[in-house]
Scaffold this motif. Structure first.
Motif, PDB file in Angstrom:
ATOM      1  N   ARG A  43     -40.603   1.875  -5.082  1.00 29.58           N
ATOM      2  CA  ARG A  43     -40.302   0.566  -4.533  1.00 29.58           C
ATOM      3  C   ARG A  43     -39.440  -0.327  -5.422  1.00 29.58           C
ATOM      4  NH1 ARG A  43     -41.026   1.988   0.236  1.00 29.58           N
ATOM      5  NH2 ARG A  43     -43.100   1.983   1.088  1.00 29.58           N
ATOM      6  N   SER A  44     -39.098   0.131  -6.607  1.00 27.70           N
ATOM      7  CA  SER A  44     -38.263  -0.729  -7.461  1.00 27.70           C
ATOM      8  C   SER A  44     -37.200   0.110  -8.167  1.00 27.70           C
ATOM      9  CB  SER A  44     -39.119  -1.463  -8.494  1.00 27.70           C
ATOM     10  OG  SER A  44     -39.739  -0.547  -9.358  1.00 27.70           O
ATOM     11  N   TYR A  45     -36.052  -0.487  -8.310  1.00 24.29           N
ATOM     12  CA  TYR A  45     -34.917   0.181  -8.939  1.00 24.29           C
ATOM     13  C   TYR A  45     -34.257  -0.815  -9.881  1.00 24.29           C
ATOM     14  CZ  TYR A  45     -35.847   3.509  -5.299  1.00 24.29           C
ATOM     15  OH  TYR A  45     -36.484   4.421  -4.502  1.00 24.29           O
ATOM     16  N   ALA A  46     -33.767  -0.314 -10.986  1.00 19.45           N
ATOM     17  CA  ALA A  46     -33.204  -1.196 -12.019  1.00 19.45           C
ATOM     18  C   ALA A  46     -31.869  -1.798 -11.597  1.00 19.45           C
ATOM     19  CB  ALA A  46     -33.049  -0.435 -13.328  1.00 19.45           C
ATOM     20  N   THR A  47     -31.108  -1.059 -10.797  1.00 19.81           N
ATOM     21  CA  THR A  47     -29.783  -1.550 -10.410  1.00 19.81           C
ATOM     22  C   THR A  47     -29.554  -1.307  -8.920  1.00 19.81           C
ATOM     23  OG1 THR A  47     -28.657   0.536 -10.817  1.00 19.81           O
ATOM     24  CG2 THR A  47     -28.849  -0.980 -12.701  1.00 19.81           C
ATOM     25  N   LEU A  48     -28.607  -2.018  -8.378  1.00 20.90           N
ATOM     26  CA  LEU A  48     -28.241  -1.812  -6.972  1.00 20.90           C
ATOM     27  C   LEU A  48     -27.704  -0.399  -6.738  1.00 20.90           C
ATOM     28  CD1 LEU A  48     -27.966  -2.874  -4.120  1.00 20.90           C
ATOM     29  CD2 LEU A  48     -25.745  -3.838  -4.767  1.00 20.90           C
TER      30      LEU A  48
END
Length: 70
Positions: A43-48
């Protein structure tokens, strides 16, 4: 829109009023449900760009899953 309805009806176009939120009436909701629940569990990513890559991969996996059912 209300004033345009008679003309639209004569042209063969019908307008339907839908509830503000009706996922069962939107076919894409089922696809997004599978994508979100099974194909894209993180559910989370460091960058687009990381997010976009994950989304593309999820849709590819979903497409393969559909093709196996045929």
């Amino acid at each position: 829109v209300q004033r345009a309805r008679p003309l639209l009806n004569r042209l063969g176009l019908s307008l339907f009023f839908l509830p503000a939120y009706a996922p069962e009436l939107n076919e894409v909701e089922a696809v997004f449900g599978v994508i979100k629940s099974y194909e894209l569990p993180e559910r989370s990513y460091a960058t687009l760009p990381e997010l976009m890559t994950a989304v593309r991969r999820a849709f590819r996996r979903y497409r393969r899953r559909l093709n196996r059912r045929r």
